[in-house]
Write an enzyme that holds these catalytic residues in place. Sequence first.
Site, PDB file in Angstrom:
ATOM      1  N   LYS A  34       0.848  -1.201   0.000  1.00 30.62           N
ATOM      2  CA  LYS A  34       0.000   0.000   0.000  1.00 30.62           C
ATOM      3  C   LYS A  34       0.880   1.247   0.000  1.00 30.62           C
ATOM      4  CE  LYS A  34      -0.372   0.024   5.055  1.00 30.62           C
ATOM      5  NZ  LYS A  34      -1.281   0.081   6.216  1.00 30.62           N
ATOM      6  N   ARG A 130      -9.962   0.875  16.056  1.00 32.14           N
ATOM      7  CA  ARG A 130      -9.897   1.698  14.856  1.00 32.14           C
ATOM      8  C   ARG A 130     -10.947   1.174  13.871  1.00 32.14           C
ATOM      9  NH1 ARG A 130      -4.147   2.127  11.871  1.00 32.14           N
ATOM     10  NH2 ARG A 130      -4.751   0.023  11.258  1.00 32.14           N
ATOM     11  N   TYR A 254      18.676  29.082   7.828  1.00 32.01           N
ATOM     12  CA  TYR A 254      17.614  29.931   8.343  1.00 32.01           C
ATOM     13  C   TYR A 254      17.657  30.002   9.866  1.00 32.01           C
ATOM     14  CZ  TYR A 254      15.441  29.900   3.727  1.00 32.01           C
ATOM     15  OH  TYR A 254      15.181  30.064   2.383  1.00 32.01           O
ATOM     16  N   MET A 302      14.104  24.033   1.571  1.00 35.30           N
ATOM     17  CA  MET A 302      13.228  23.349   0.624  1.00 35.30           C
ATOM     18  C   MET A 302      14.015  22.477  -0.352  1.00 35.30           C
ATOM     19  SD  MET A 302      10.415  24.863  -2.072  1.00 35.30           S
ATOM     20  CE  MET A 302       9.239  25.301  -0.791  1.00 35.30           C
TER      21      MET A 302
END
Length: 366
Positions: A34, A130, A254, A302
């Site tokens: 999956k 679940r 950053y 990024m």
Amino acid sequence: MRPLVAEIDLDALRHNYQLACRCAPHSRSVAVIKADAYGHGALECARALESLAPAFAVACIEEALTLREGGITQPIVLLEGIFTANELALVDAHGFWVAVHSQWQVDALLAARPDQPIPVWLKVDSGMHRLGFAPHEAENIWRQLKAAPSVAALHLMSHFASADALDNRCFNQQMEQIQALASALDAPLCLANSPATLAWPVAHGDWNRPGVMLYGSDPLEVANEVTQQLQPVMTLRSKIIALRELEEGEPVGYGGRWRAQRRSRIAVVACGYGDGYDRHAVDGTPVLVNGQRCPIAGKVSMDMLTVDVTDVPDAAIGSDVVLWGRAQNGEVLRVDEVARYCDTISYTLLTGVLPRAPRRYHECSV
């Protein structure tokens, strides 16, 4: 071309599947592919395993149809079953197997008139809370499905909440519930996920469902002798595209989160969160540069990340960088270790690698 690539070792995939089979020699192992085979490419992985695996498992019918359209003929289990009753026509046409976890799915099956009876895995909620029927509900539903002409090859299915944990109280409670129900119904079982396949022989049933272990990730809290035999399937590989010399105290990236504690050499690597690498990676998260461990220095951007290569004198523009997987010298950086530095799990890293990082498949055995 941009050097980032996800290399997929299909020999390692086959090795890990065969390891799952050796763990449970009296069970059949459905290969769970999956989520695009956990980010590895479902069709390519299915083709690599089709001579070994008697069945595959996916989450939904869209994933199953992709495999059929690619020529995969084995049974395919829909682990979440159908989402609308009209999907049963496709289930019938393509010979899919379905999990059943809700009353409306039962009703749809009982009302269906397929050309061939549909194999069904009845999902029981043994403690995960679940999907699935409570054990006291499942017995009556089992008997309805058993008598239905639209249903064939009925199995009981459940899912463990903590088979990966050292504390086995929850696991034992779930096993007791499902074993009592299976005994009352004389029902074949499908219980074991990857951690139960690796560590809990008591959970091995007629079918097992190895998933993340197929891709070389260790799902256990503490590795054992078996998990140490897992081989990484994906190597996320890039190269150094720039080098900077920094004086003591100078920042990188950053926010200037990382500052040089000494005169340092910083490598810029073509890989970032725009490729699926986790931006939560902390300073010190390891990568392999020319096969040597080096720490990430500064926030992931990024398209790039920065690495302290001060102690790797041969690091140069174009040097090989492994974000996880196997370096050219054979050194391995496991995705599980990288995930811990990112405060996440290997599943999120593997499934999060975006299409911008092309998959390249290789194998020696065919």
